[in-house]
Design a protein around this motif. Structure first.
Motif, PDB file in Angstrom:
ATOM      1  N   ASN A   7      -0.721 -19.260  18.744  1.00  6.18           N
ATOM      2  CA  ASN A   7       0.430 -18.664  19.433  1.00  6.18           C
ATOM      3  C   ASN A   7       0.474 -17.152  19.235  1.00  6.18           C
ATOM      4  O   ASN A   7       0.821 -16.403  20.154  1.00  6.18           O
ATOM      5  CB  ASN A   7       1.732 -19.291  18.935  1.00  6.18           C
ATOM      6  CG  ASN A   7       1.888 -20.739  19.368  1.00  6.18           C
ATOM      7  OD1 ASN A   7       1.184 -21.210  20.264  1.00  6.18           O
ATOM      8  ND2 ASN A   7       2.795 -21.455  18.736  1.00  6.18           N
ATOM      9  N   GLU A 224       3.752 -23.010  26.080  1.00  5.54           N
ATOM     10  CA  GLU A 224       5.193 -22.924  26.346  1.00  5.54           C
ATOM     11  C   GLU A 224       5.556 -21.711  27.193  1.00  5.54           C
ATOM     12  O   GLU A 224       6.462 -21.779  28.031  1.00  5.54           O
ATOM     13  CB  GLU A 224       5.956 -22.888  25.025  1.00  5.54           C
ATOM     14  CG  GLU A 224       5.816 -24.164  24.204  1.00  5.54           C
ATOM     15  CD  GLU A 224       6.576 -24.093  22.897  1.00  5.54           C
ATOM     16  OE1 GLU A 224       7.202 -23.047  22.625  1.00  5.54           O
ATOM     17  OE2 GLU A 224       6.545 -25.088  22.140  1.00  5.54           O
ATOM     18  N   ASN A 227       4.505 -22.524  30.841  1.00  8.02           N
ATOM     19  CA  ASN A 227       5.121 -23.752  31.343  1.00  8.02           C
ATOM     20  C   ASN A 227       6.628 -23.643  31.558  1.00  8.02           C
ATOM     21  O   ASN A 227       7.220 -24.504  32.216  1.00  8.02           O
ATOM     22  CB  ASN A 227       4.831 -24.908  30.390  1.00  8.02           C
ATOM     23  CG  ASN A 227       3.344 -25.244  30.324  1.00  8.02           C
ATOM     24  OD1 ASN A 227       2.554 -24.682  31.075  1.00  8.02           O
ATOM     25  ND2 ASN A 227       2.977 -26.129  29.425  1.00  8.02           N
ATOM     26  N   ALA A 228       7.232 -22.600  31.025  1.00  8.28           N
ATOM     27  CA  ALA A 228       8.677 -22.427  31.202  1.00  8.28           C
ATOM     28  C   ALA A 228       9.053 -22.341  32.683  1.00  8.28           C
ATOM     29  O   ALA A 228      10.139 -22.773  33.088  1.00  8.28           O
ATOM     30  CB  ALA A 228       9.139 -21.171  30.464  1.00  8.28           C
TER      31      ALA A 228
END
Length: 286
Positions: A7, A224, A227-228
């Motif tokens: 990340n 994430e 994909n938000a």
């Protein structure tokens, strides 16, 4: 590898995070400089090891080409196609946010190997071309004028359509920054036949009813950040009646197709996504 490290690397490659700050945070996460450097060796691109199609492949013809871009800019790219006189479907390959790297050139050769006229566009032609330093390339990507850049890619598609070795059908495939642009090309070019976006940030406040191309969207379940925006974009596509296919690959990270970054690359997901991509091109561009 610890997901927190992956990340952090994603933040570094997509946000205005300096190399110095990235390294400081990486050292803290790993517990020491030696471990940080070991992690970095897996995260950083290993282009030579990841190349799957040789630059001098005897079955392919490669050349540097150029076309007129916006505002007097000469756009450049790598054009690759199989040997033999045959009109082929044409595919624009859209790079990640570091420019036309060796990895994306290899992907361009992979598309050509599958039977297409493949053009890896160098969006950084505006600044003289992709630099060897990836940090510098990422900085330059952030300085591109979005509308001018879109126009330069639209002109790339028109350039392909005018070539005597093309059959007039065109597609595009983009990764990360290029995945976002693949969506935008589908919105902007009604003549586009197929558009494939790998983990690209979905467009906001756009009317997908304009899309005439067949759309294919590949997402990584652990991504994430990207994909938000996925649910809203899918809902908009459904309402507009756009023909699309969407795939979410479980347990994989952003850039799962990039085999030059072992920490994020996932061979199984990459193989499946590529098979699906080529299937769409065969249906729409042959």
């Amino acid at each position: 590898m610890d997901q927190r490290i992956i990340n952090l690397f994603d933040e570094y490659t997509h946000q205005p995070l300096s190399r110095k700050e990235f390294m400081e945070r990486l050292v803290k996460l790993t517990g020491g400089l030696a471990l940080a450097m070991s992690a970095l060796s897996i995260l950083d691109p290993g282009y030579a090891q990841a190349a799957t199609v040789a630059e001098d492949d005897q079955n392919l013809v490669s050349q540097e080409v150029s076309w007129a871009g916006e505002a007097g800019v000469t756009m450049k790219g790598l054009l690759v196609q199989p040997k033999g006189k045959k009109k082929r479907g044409a595919v624009v390959v859209i790079h990640e946010n570091r420019g036309l790297t060796p990895h994306i050139k290899d992907v361009t050769r992979r598309v050509a190997q599958a039977g297409y006229l493949a053009l890896g566009v160098d969006a950084l032609s505006v600044f003289g071309g992709t630099p060897a330093n990836e940090d510098e390339g990422r900085t330059l990507i952030g300085k591109l004028d979005a509308q001018q850049n879109l126009s330069n890619y639209l002109r790339a598609l028109e350039y392909l359509r005018t070539r005597p070795d093309a059959n007039g059908k065109t597609g595009c495939v983009g990764f990360c920054w290029g995945g976002a642009l693949a969506n935008r090309l589908a919105l902007a070019d009604p003549k586009l036949n197929a558009a494939v976006a790998y983990y690209g940030v979905p467009p906001k406040d756009e009317d997908p009813a304009r899309i005439k191309a067949r759309l294919m969207l590949h997402y990584a379940a652990l991504d994430e950040r990207v994909n938000a925006g996925m649910p809203a974009w899918e809902e908009a596509l459904k309402k507009a009646g756009v023909q699309y296919q969407q795939y979410v690959y479980e347990g994989v990270n952003h850039a799962f197709n990039n085999d030059s970054s072992p920490a994020r690359y996932n061979a199984g997901a990459a193989k499946l996504a590529w098979e699906r991509t080529l299937r769409l091109f065969k249906e729409q561009l042959s």
